[in-house]
Design a protein around this motif. Structure first.
Motif, PDB file in Angstrom:
ATOM      1  N   UNK A 141       0.710  -0.855  -0.270  1.00  0.00           N
ATOM      2  CA  UNK A 141      -0.142   0.113   0.229  1.00  0.00           C
ATOM      3  C   UNK A 141       1.211   1.341   0.055  1.00  0.00           C
ATOM      4  N   UNK A 142       2.027   0.752  -0.032  1.00  0.00           N
ATOM      5  CA  UNK A 142       2.626   2.002   0.373  1.00  0.00           C
ATOM      6  C   UNK A 142       2.982   2.596  -1.205  1.00  0.00           C
ATOM      7  N   UNK A 143       4.582   4.026  -0.946  1.00  0.00           N
ATOM      8  CA  UNK A 143       4.695   4.272  -2.869  1.00  0.00           C
ATOM      9  C   UNK A 143       6.064   4.184  -2.885  1.00  0.00           C
ATOM     10  N   UNK A 144       7.176   3.203  -2.370  1.00  0.00           N
ATOM     11  CA  UNK A 144       8.071   3.362  -2.573  1.00  0.00           C
ATOM     12  C   UNK A 144       8.591   1.193  -2.968  1.00  0.00           C
ATOM     13  N   UNK A 145       7.842   0.601  -3.652  1.00  0.00           N
ATOM     14  CA  UNK A 145       7.541  -0.395  -3.801  1.00  0.00           C
ATOM     15  C   UNK A 145       8.815  -0.635  -4.909  1.00  0.00           C
ATOM     16  N   UNK A 146       9.095  -0.413  -5.558  1.00  0.00           N
ATOM     17  CA  UNK A 146       9.918   0.001  -6.864  1.00  0.00           C
ATOM     18  C   UNK A 146      11.290  -0.287  -6.032  1.00  0.00           C
ATOM     19  N   UNK A 147      11.836   0.601  -5.206  1.00  0.00           N
ATOM     20  CA  UNK A 147      12.997   1.011  -5.080  1.00  0.00           C
ATOM     21  C   UNK A 147      13.799  -0.468  -3.453  1.00  0.00           C
ATOM     22  N   UNK A 148      12.385  -1.290  -3.452  1.00  0.00           N
ATOM     23  CA  UNK A 148      12.626  -2.477  -3.528  1.00  0.00           C
ATOM     24  C   UNK A 148      13.609  -2.515  -1.676  1.00  0.00           C
ATOM     25  N   UNK A 149      13.574  -3.609  -0.601  1.00  0.00           N
ATOM     26  CA  UNK A 149      13.942  -3.497   0.339  1.00  0.00           C
ATOM     27  C   UNK A 149      15.120  -4.550   0.651  1.00  0.00           C
ATOM     28  N   UNK A 150      16.360  -4.145   1.719  1.00  0.00           N
ATOM     29  CA  UNK A 150      17.202  -4.735   1.855  1.00  0.00           C
ATOM     30  C   UNK A 150      16.849  -6.464   2.637  1.00  0.00           C
ATOM     31  N   UNK A 151      17.593  -7.361   1.497  1.00  0.00           N
ATOM     32  CA  UNK A 151      17.442  -8.395   1.949  1.00  0.00           C
ATOM     33  C   UNK A 151      17.308  -9.035   3.690  1.00  0.00           C
ATOM     34  N   UNK A 152      16.285 -10.246   3.270  1.00  0.00           N
ATOM     35  CA  UNK A 152      16.423 -10.218   5.272  1.00  0.00           C
ATOM     36  C   UNK A 152      17.390 -10.087   6.161  1.00  0.00           C
ATOM     37  N   UNK A 153      18.706 -11.668   5.577  1.00  0.00           N
ATOM     38  CA  UNK A 153      19.661 -11.779   5.783  1.00  0.00           C
ATOM     39  C   UNK A 153      20.382 -10.824   6.751  1.00  0.00           C
ATOM     40  N   UNK A 154      20.635  -9.624   5.214  1.00  0.00           N
ATOM     41  CA  UNK A 154      21.147  -8.716   6.396  1.00  0.00           C
ATOM     42  C   UNK A 154      20.912  -7.221   7.295  1.00  0.00           C
ATOM     43  N   UNK A 155      19.015  -7.814   7.233  1.00  0.00           N
ATOM     44  CA  UNK A 155      18.145  -6.541   7.256  1.00  0.00           C
ATOM     45  C   UNK A 155      18.200  -6.758   8.929  1.00  0.00           C
ATOM     46  N   UNK A 156      18.282  -8.015   9.116  1.00  0.00           N
ATOM     47  CA  UNK A 156      17.717  -9.197  10.654  1.00  0.00           C
ATOM     48  C   UNK A 156      18.568  -7.960  11.371  1.00  0.00           C
ATOM     49  N   UNK A 157      19.959  -9.086  11.217  1.00  0.00           N
ATOM     50  CA  UNK A 157      21.535  -9.043  11.947  1.00  0.00           C
ATOM     51  C   UNK A 157      21.707  -6.905  11.998  1.00  0.00           C
ATOM     52  N   UNK A 158      21.255  -6.461  10.642  1.00  0.00           N
ATOM     53  CA  UNK A 158      21.238  -4.528  11.002  1.00  0.00           C
ATOM     54  C   UNK A 158      20.083  -4.178  11.797  1.00  0.00           C
ATOM     55  N   UNK A 159      18.840  -4.832  12.274  1.00  0.00           N
ATOM     56  CA  UNK A 159      18.014  -4.071  13.162  1.00  0.00           C
ATOM     57  C   UNK A 159      18.707  -4.771  14.623  1.00  0.00           C
ATOM     58  N   UNK A 160      18.536  -5.702  14.463  1.00  0.00           N
ATOM     59  CA  UNK A 160      19.594  -6.368  15.928  1.00  0.00           C
ATOM     60  C   UNK A 160      20.700  -5.963  16.520  1.00  0.00           C
ATOM     61  N   UNK A 161      21.640  -5.343  15.525  1.00  0.00           N
ATOM     62  CA  UNK A 161      22.731  -4.946  15.739  1.00  0.00           C
ATOM     63  C   UNK A 161      22.670  -2.828  16.022  1.00  0.00           C
TER      64      UNK A 161
END
Ligand code: 5AD
Ligand code: FES
Length: 384
Positions: free
Chosen positions: A262-282
């Motif tokens: 529902x957002x307007x940033x779909x074309x920009x994608x998101x960080x892959x899960x295996x990078x995003x999860x450790x980054x959020x935890x750090x």
């Protein structure tokens, strides 16, 4: 002191050992330079991550104790006047059904939360500033406050608000009605990035002013950012932590940026899960190390990313969790991002599931306690 969750493989690689040796002296420090913060956020071996986790977990125990506090979250309406590009309930998304709970529904849900032993609730909503809404919230807060007083909760339920940018006078009225904490994320402190993810008329200055107003209205103030936004760097995240520190923030709520249909940033994608999860935890761990005595939430977005995301957040230094207690019939309409968890579960299911999650991270639940930010207590008493 050690948490039962261990992320170390049986054999420690040379790279892990080297990274552990490099960060151990940094972890032992009481103060951190910008470079130290970036170094810790860039940890990329299992050994380094585990050393960071352990340091943050132990500091959490020492500074704020072994308990995790609950705040039952009531999503009272998805009607929103804003149009943040990342968000699934933004004004221009025509594909969702809009809802508003009635006053009785909000109050009854909050009272359920008091009876369940949660100690505090959060009233969250899409943003509205009209008089009807301001009066509605004021009345809900007042009634929840008086009706939740009991033997187990002699001061009534702790009430946090997460209702966006409002006028100082509105904040003062809601505080006088009995709410004591307020969450308002800055989303990112990088001005250029803030500009890119919001429409022109939403400015970072207005957000900063609102954070000042909340403090002067007497609230315990919470803020936070999204982690892994397209274009965001580790230096940006380090600056975000410095911002929390510089503003003397009491509570932090941060989570990974997740794509939203529902957002307007779909074309920009998101960080892959295996990078995003450790980054959020750090980010949680380093925020704990730098800010020490604040409350940090392990947010729902972490669990959207990984089924055990919340317990991981707790084991990396979070000490608050926010079970969703919104009535089930409307939950699916509060999709800030895709795959939001707990949209099908009953509030009772969440209760037992969450306690297991807290215990599995080596903590206990602070039943029937407000669990106020220790930092706020110290700020009030003038000891910091
Ligand atoms: N991904 C992660 N978090 C989001 N929020 C809104 N949209 C998203 C998304 N796509 C967060 C924002 C907001 C909070 C209520 O939800 O940080 O402040
Ligand atoms: Fe909701 Fe587990 S937290 S089902």
């Amino acid at each position: 002191m050690s948490a039962p969750l261990q992320f170390m493989p049986r054999r420690t690689s040379k790279a892990s050992l080297e990274e552990m040796a490099a960060i151990t002296p940094i972890l032992a420090q009481l103060r951190f330079s910008d470079d130290d913060i970036v170094r810790l956020l860039s940890v990329n071996t299992p050994g380094g991550l585990e050393a960071l986790r352990q340091a943050a977990y132990d500091l959490t125990t020492a500074e704020v104790g072994n308990k995790v506090f609950y705040r039952g979250i009531v999503e009272l309406s998805n009607i929103c006047v804003l149009d943040c590009y990342y968000c699934g309930i933004r004004k221009s998304n025509r594909d969702i059904e809009r809802y508003s709970l009635t006053k009785d529904e909000v109050i009854e849900t909050a009272l359920w939360c008091a009876e369940a032993g949660y100690g505090s609730c959060v009233l969250q909503s899409g943003e509205r500033r009209d008089k009807r809404f301001v009066d509605f919230v004021e009345d809900c807060v007042r009634k929840i406050k008086t009706r939740s007083v009991s033997e187990t909760l002699p001061q009534g339920l702790g009430i946090t608000l997460s209702l966006g940018e409002q006028r100082l006078e509105t904040y003062q009225r809601w505080h006088a009605a009995g709410a004591t904490r307020y969450l308002l994320r800055i989303e990112t402190t990088n001005r250029e990035l803030f500009r890119k993810i919001h429409p022109e008329k939403q400015s970072i200055e207005t957000r900063l002013q609102a954070l000042d107003d909340l403090k002067s209205a007497g609230f315990q103030v919470g803020t936070g950012v999204m982690i892994g936004l397209p274009g965001q760097t580790l230096e940006d995240l380090a600056a975000d932590i410095r911002f929390f520190e510089g503003r003397d923030i009491d509570m932090i709520g941060m989570g990974p940026y997740l794509m939203s249909q529902g957002g307007a940033m779909r074309t920009e994608g998101m960080l892959e899960k295996h990078k995003l999860m450790p980054l959020a935890l750090k980010m949680i761990a380093v925020t704990r190390l730098v800010l020490r005595d604040v409350n940090i939430a392990s947010t729902t977005a972490l669990q959207a990313l990984e089924h055990d995301g919340r317990e991981r957040g707790i084991s990396f230094g979070a000490n608050v969790t926010m079970p969703n207690i919104t009535p089930r019939a409307v939950r699916k309409n509060y999709q800030l991002y895709d795959n939001k968890p707990c949209t099908d579960e009953d509030t009772e299911d969440c209760r037992s599931c969450l306690e297991k999650r807290v215990v599995s991270a080596g903590r206990e639940v602070g039943w029937n306690e407000w669990g106020d930010s220790r930092h706020f207590g110290r700020r009030q008493s003038g000891s910091i």
